[in-house]
Design an enzyme around this catalytic site. Structure first.
Site, PDB file in Angstrom:
ATOM      1  N   LEU A  64       0.829  -1.217   0.000  1.00 41.83           N
ATOM      2  CA  LEU A  64       0.000   0.000   0.000  1.00 41.83           C
ATOM      3  C   LEU A  64       0.863   1.267   0.000  1.00 41.83           C
ATOM      4  O   LEU A  64       0.340   2.368  -0.161  1.00 41.83           O
ATOM      5  CB  LEU A  64      -0.966   0.002   1.186  1.00 41.83           C
ATOM      6  CG  LEU A  64      -1.999  -1.142   1.192  1.00 41.83           C
ATOM      7  CD1 LEU A  64      -2.899  -1.041   2.426  1.00 41.83           C
ATOM      8  CD2 LEU A  64      -2.849  -1.138  -0.076  1.00 41.83           C
ATOM      9  N   ASN A  95       7.400  -3.152   3.523  1.00 43.82           N
ATOM     10  CA  ASN A  95       8.571  -2.515   2.870  1.00 43.82           C
ATOM     11  C   ASN A  95       8.253  -1.095   2.417  1.00 43.82           C
ATOM     12  O   ASN A  95       8.429  -0.727   1.262  1.00 43.82           O
ATOM     13  CB  ASN A  95       9.101  -3.373   1.712  1.00 43.82           C
ATOM     14  CG  ASN A  95       8.096  -3.545   0.591  1.00 43.82           C
ATOM     15  OD1 ASN A  95       6.899  -3.414   0.807  1.00 43.82           O
ATOM     16  ND2 ASN A  95       8.575  -3.831  -0.613  1.00 43.82           N
ATOM     17  N   HIS A 180      10.314 -13.952   1.360  1.00 44.51           N
ATOM     18  CA  HIS A 180      10.645 -13.663  -0.036  1.00 44.51           C
ATOM     19  C   HIS A 180      11.898 -14.496  -0.297  1.00 44.51           C
ATOM     20  O   HIS A 180      13.006 -14.089   0.050  1.00 44.51           O
ATOM     21  CB  HIS A 180      10.930 -12.171  -0.200  1.00 44.51           C
ATOM     22  CG  HIS A 180      11.272 -11.778  -1.599  1.00 44.51           C
ATOM     23  ND1 HIS A 180      10.562 -10.860  -2.324  1.00 44.51           N
ATOM     24  CD2 HIS A 180      12.264 -12.191  -2.427  1.00 44.51           C
ATOM     25  CE1 HIS A 180      11.097 -10.714  -3.519  1.00 44.51           C
ATOM     26  NE2 HIS A 180      12.135 -11.520  -3.618  1.00 44.51           N
ATOM     27  N   ASP A 306       0.511  -9.748  -4.717  1.00 43.77           N
ATOM     28  CA  ASP A 306       1.771  -9.002  -4.628  1.00 43.77           C
ATOM     29  C   ASP A 306       1.609  -7.663  -5.355  1.00 43.77           C
ATOM     30  O   ASP A 306       2.522  -7.200  -6.051  1.00 43.77           O
ATOM     31  CB  ASP A 306       2.950  -9.808  -5.196  1.00 43.77           C
ATOM     32  CG  ASP A 306       4.298  -9.171  -4.854  1.00 43.77           C
ATOM     33  OD1 ASP A 306       4.330  -8.191  -4.092  1.00 43.77           O
ATOM     34  OD2 ASP A 306       5.331  -9.660  -5.358  1.00 43.77           O
ATOM     35  N   GLY A 325       7.942  -5.210 -10.049  1.00 46.27           N
ATOM     36  CA  GLY A 325       6.615  -5.330  -9.467  1.00 46.27           C
ATOM     37  C   GLY A 325       5.537  -4.824 -10.390  1.00 46.27           C
ATOM     38  O   GLY A 325       5.809  -4.042 -11.307  1.00 46.27           O
TER      39      GLY A 325
END
Ligand code: DOR
Length: 430
Positions: A64, A95, A180, A306, A325
């Site tokens: 977010l 993160n 991860h 993700d 991403g």
């Protein structure tokens, strides 16, 4: 406030439900499930004939970006993207900038969510301070503040002894550690899957072993500590095989797969499309086939997007410099419906398992039951709706998707959280 969903196919495998039924919702809860229910005075009635009413879908892995990268996403916009995508709850990865590595920051995320969020938000705390992989974060404090899991997502905790301690603490607090799984040294400067294609494109590759080495290590440490391990975004057939074997041995491990690792191969990198840069990277046809099989058969517990929003500036660069991403909240459900449910490989009950119950079990959340008295968190899917993915319609602040222009059949038609209709036919009502 009363809402009547009329004439949908109600599917809830936990309740043994699969049939054409009405659902009456009052005071934020499911009031009645049955045939030909009558609306109370002033009730809002929605005709959902031809549609499927499911337990509210949960995304256990989103970014977010708040605090720190509000230019890419915020709690406000990310939870609206979730509502448009048919998700009633999301779990936010830590993160951010700064990383969510202490109690006050967990509270910040949850306060923001309470004030500005559309769907429910659960917070995940970092494993190590600043996600630097050097010192454990205050996991106990974060658990008490409401963190449902711990993760340094984006990178692995390379120090195995430190990671072992993290597992022990997490176990003590009854929380899973989400990994991860990529060995940083094996990743090196790799930016896509390592193979013939990376050679032809002249891009440094990431071997499947970068993931598999780490999954093997983490499974052994989960076995040693008895902690709960959750492997994020599994991308290779080999990693899946290791997890399958560990499950059979009784290791407490769960895992998730993203829609992009299910339905896209490294071929998407052709043309150097930076929207196809993701970590772990898109792999091969054989990996996709294995992951689809693993999801259908249940070795894979959950689908996770993700959802990783990035600005235009972060993607309008050469491939190797692009931020990894892609956004996923507004395409995930439709992709799974179009590719797996409509083709008969996954049942609607299976979809409820992998997108609602599975994620809930991974994170230790209440199950979204379609049963009288339960909080009314529901997702309605229209399996017949045909549409084209248009990033300009996204509620997310970011547009970085490799699925732009895809024609899909099946689409979330309503998202209901605590009895409140947040989205209807793609339009946000919040
Ligand atoms: O591609 C990725 N992007 N993978 C991750 O694990 C992190 C994410 C991000 O935060 O952008």
């Amino acid at each position: 406030m009363e809402l009547l969903l009329r004439g949908g196919r109600v599917v809830d495998p936990e309740q043994g439900l699969d049939g054409r039924l009405d659902v009456r919702i009052a005071d934020g809860r499911v009031a009645e499930v049955g045939e030909d229910l009558l609306p109370g005075p002033g009730a809002e009635v929605r005709d959902v004939a031809g549609m499927v009413v499911l337990p509210g879908l949960i995304d256990p892995h989103v970014h977010l970006r708040e605090p720190g990268r509000e230019d890419a996403e915020t709690v406000r916009t990310g939870t609206r993207a979730a509502a448009r995508g048919g998700f009633t709850a999301v779990a936010a990865m830590p993160n951010t900038r700064p990383a969510i590595d202490r109690e006050s920051l967990v509270r910040f995320v949850l306060d923001r969510a309470a004030r500005e969020g559309a769907v429910r938000v659960y917070a995940i705390g970092a494993v190590t301070k600043e996600r630097a992989g050097e010192e454990l974060a205050e996991m106990g404090d974060m658990a008490r503040a409401g963190a449902v899991a711990f993760s340094d997502d984006g990178s692995a905790v390379m120090n195995a002894a430190l990671f072992r301690r993290a597992l022990e603490y997490a176990r003590g607090h009854g929380r899973p550690v989400i990994v991860h799984a990529e060995d940083r040294n094996l990743v090196g400067d790799g930016v896509m899957n390592e193979g013939a294609l990376s050679t032809r494109l002249g891009l440094p590759g990431v071997p499947a072993a970068a993931e598999e080495v780490m999954v093997a290590r983490d499974l052994l440490l989960a076995e040693l500590t008895g902690a709960r391990l959750h492997v994020a975004h599994v991308s290779t057939a080999g990693a899946l095989r290791l997890i399958r074997e560990a499950k059979a041995r009784g290791v407490r491990v769960t895992c998730e797969v993203t829609p992009h690792h299910l339905f896209l191969t490294e071929e998407a990198v052709w043309g150097y499309d930076t929207n196809a840069r993701v970590s772990p990277p898109l792999r091969t046809e054989a990996d996709c086939a294995a992951l689809q099989e693993g999801l259908v058969e249940g070795t894979i517990d959950a689908v996770a997007t993700d959802h990783a929003p990035h600005t235009r500036e972060e993607k309008l660069v050469e491939f190797g410099l692009a931020a990894p991403g892609m956004v996923g909240l507004e395409t995930a459900v439709a992709l799974v419906v179009d590719r797996l449910v409509r083709t008969g490989r996954l049942s609607w009950a299976g979809l409820a398992e992998r997108l609602s119950y599975g994620p809930a079990r991974v994170l230790g959340l209440p199950l979204n039951a379609i049963a009288p008295g339960a909080p009314a968190d529901l997702t309605v899917v229209d399996p017949g709706a045909e549409w084209t993915v248009d990033p300009d319609e996204f509620a997310s602040k970011s547009r970085n998707t490799p699925f732009a222009g895809w024609r899909l059949k099946g689409r979330p038609a309503a998202t209901i959280v605590a009895g409140r209709l947040l989205m209807w036919q793609g339009e946000l009502l919040v």
